[in-house]
Scaffold this active site. Structure first.
Site, PDB file in Angstrom:
ATOM      1  N   ASN A   9       0.885  -1.168   0.000  1.00 50.23           N
ATOM      2  CA  ASN A   9       0.000   0.000   0.000  1.00 50.23           C
ATOM      3  C   ASN A   9       0.920   1.214   0.000  1.00 50.23           C
ATOM      4  OD1 ASN A   9      -1.879   2.011   0.349  1.00 50.23           O
ATOM      5  ND2 ASN A   9      -2.791   1.162   2.198  1.00 50.23           N
ATOM      6  N   ARG A  93      -2.983  -2.354  -3.243  1.00 44.11           N
ATOM      7  CA  ARG A  93      -4.204  -1.581  -3.066  1.00 44.11           C
ATOM      8  C   ARG A  93      -4.224  -0.479  -4.120  1.00 44.11           C
ATOM      9  NH1 ARG A  93      -5.405   3.314   0.992  1.00 44.11           N
ATOM     10  NH2 ARG A  93      -7.650   3.517   0.641  1.00 44.11           N
ATOM     11  N   HIS A 181     -13.114   2.552   0.162  1.00 42.81           N
ATOM     12  CA  HIS A 181     -12.839   1.699   1.329  1.00 42.81           C
ATOM     13  C   HIS A 181     -13.491   0.320   1.172  1.00 42.81           C
ATOM     14  CE1 HIS A 181     -12.359   5.745   3.509  1.00 42.81           C
ATOM     15  NE2 HIS A 181     -11.152   5.203   3.422  1.00 42.81           N
ATOM     16  N   ARG A 241      -9.924  16.412   4.289  1.00 41.31           N
ATOM     17  CA  ARG A 241     -10.905  16.549   3.215  1.00 41.31           C
ATOM     18  C   ARG A 241     -12.266  16.927   3.794  1.00 41.31           C
ATOM     19  NH1 ARG A 241      -9.882  10.711   0.794  1.00 41.31           N
ATOM     20  NH2 ARG A 241      -8.515  10.486   2.605  1.00 41.31           N
ATOM     21  N   GLU A 379      -7.520  -4.791   5.674  1.00 36.23           N
ATOM     22  CA  GLU A 379      -7.502  -4.639   4.221  1.00 36.23           C
ATOM     23  C   GLU A 379      -6.355  -5.430   3.590  1.00 36.23           C
ATOM     24  OE1 GLU A 379      -8.825  -0.069   3.592  1.00 36.23           O
ATOM     25  OE2 GLU A 379      -7.501  -0.482   5.292  1.00 36.23           O
TER      26      GLU A 379
END
Length: 402
Positions: A9, A93, A181, A241, A379
């Site tokens: 990742n 990812r 996600h 964000r 993940e």
């Protein structure tokens, strides 16, 4: 040692990685978890083994590891020394798969070039996700690489859920709500039958709360709605964000403040969210310990928006039977969970103060009409599983094992 799968990742100045051994019965055994951080500033490689013991902790000068390809070379050297061979496959990812990529995909040069088209839709993530793939393709072309997409889990939403109220031609071009996600939500969906079987097939809202934050409505273990949309800017406020914002604000910034497209992009991705609201930090841990009223306001806003989207997703589900918190904040911030639950009390949600404070698996009280859980996400394991599945469909030439 058994064949291994490397999960990567990659970020702008770091490479997070995990190494999984493929054991008999196609079981995956996590052997290493680490990171190369500070690329271009203070490069450092560190990793722990399966027992949590330090496997490596090595630093270099800025000149030695100033770019991503140099960091990858250091990682390759370490893996050869530690494992004795390279992995048989690498799982990556990749945040955005667009409308076409709805499952883990074996990457070649054509696929990589196609994925570059989605960089404008995820400028914080996509370039960094794709960079190591290109480097490996150039330097170790026989090494199998698999792209696992954060959007894929949501690609079976109804057309009504996916559309914006804009002309049809834009939807056909791919301007639609994707959701993100997905690797995290997919893992949670697979985990619920084991840890919370009473809600696994029912109406569940999952809150993935980290520096990037979103929510997902699961029904029967499938995603039917998400808080995020076309890009990873939408939905909940995040570390830097803004989450949901009136498009008119963007027009105002450009027309009245003279901001360029690049100015607005940087502003929305780097200067908003909890950082913008508080003026202090994008890190919830900092805000929780601060006495500044702006820190409290930012956290109150965060909890309010989570509860607001929770209600929206409950409507999409036709009700709510379970609420799951996951990711860094969701798993480790009892105060945030309590604030969300208090705002969603109209749904019959009530937490156990003791269980919530201890970050226990089930945190709802006995009188709660909705069962609430804290379920750690994984993940990386999800990526490793997908990579193994793709690997099983392809022959592994001997040069991949060299």
């Amino acid at each position: 040692m058994a064949d291994t799968i490397l999960v990567i990742n990659a970020g702008s100045s770091s490479i997070k990685f995990q190494l999984f051994a493929i054991e008999p019965g196609e079981q995956l055994d996590r052997r290493l978890k680490g990171q190369i951080e500070g690329i271009g500033t203070r490069p450092r490689l560190f990793a722990n083994d399966a027992n949590g013991e330090c496997a490596v902790d090595q630093s270099w000068t800025t000149d030695e590891v100033s770019e991503l390809h140099q960091a990858l070379e250091k990682l390759v050297v370490f893996l050869r020394e530690y494992v004795g061979s390279l992995p048989v496959a690498i799982g990556h990812r990749v945040v955005h798969g667009g409308p076409e990529f709805i499952e883990p995909t074996l990457v070649n040069s054509w696929i990589l070039d196609h994925l570059l088209r989605f960089v404008p839709l995820a400028p914080l993530h996509q370039p960094n996700n794709l960079a190591p793939i290109r480097i490996v393709l150039e330097r170790l072309p026989h090494l199998l690489q698999v792209a696992c997409f954060d959007t894929a889990f949501h690609r079976h939403h109804s057309e009504i859920a996916d559309r914006y109220a804009i002309p049809d031609r834009f939807y056909r071009e791919g301007v639609r709500r994707y959701g993100f996600h997905g690797l995290s939500y997919e893992y949670i969906a697979l985990r619920l039958p084991l840890v919370a079987p009473e809600i696994a097939d029912d109406r569940v809202v999952v809150a993935h709360l980290g520096s990037g934050a979103s929510m997902c409505a699961l029904k029967g273990g499938k995603s039917i709605e998400s808080s995020m949309g076309f890009t990873a800017l939408d939905g909940l406020p995040m570390g830097t964000r803004p989450g949901q914002i009136d498009a008119g604000v963007v027009l105002y910034l450009m027309n009245e403040k003279g901001m360029t497209v690049k100015d607005v992009e940087h502003f929305l991705y780097h200067d908003c969210g909890l950082k913008g609201l508080s003026g202090i930090s994008n890190d919830v841990r900092d805000l929780l310990t601060s006495v500044d009223p702006k820190a409290k306001m930012a956290l109150d806003y965060f909890a309010y928006r989570i509860a607001l989207f929770g209600g929206m997703l409950a409507t999409a589900l036709g009700g709510i039977d379970g609420l799951v918190f996951t990711a860094g904040i969701g798993e480790n911030a009892p105060t945030i969970r309590q604030a969300v639950a208090d705002r969603m009390s109209c749904f019959g949600i009530k937490l156990s103060e003791v269980a919530n404070a201890k970050n226990e698996l089930c945190i709802s009280s006995e009188s709660s009409r909705v069962t609430c859980y804290v379920v750690p996400t994984d993940e990386e394991l999800m990526i490793a599983r997908h990579t193994l599945q793709v690997l099983q469909k392809h022959e592994m030439p001997e040069e991949r094992r060299a």
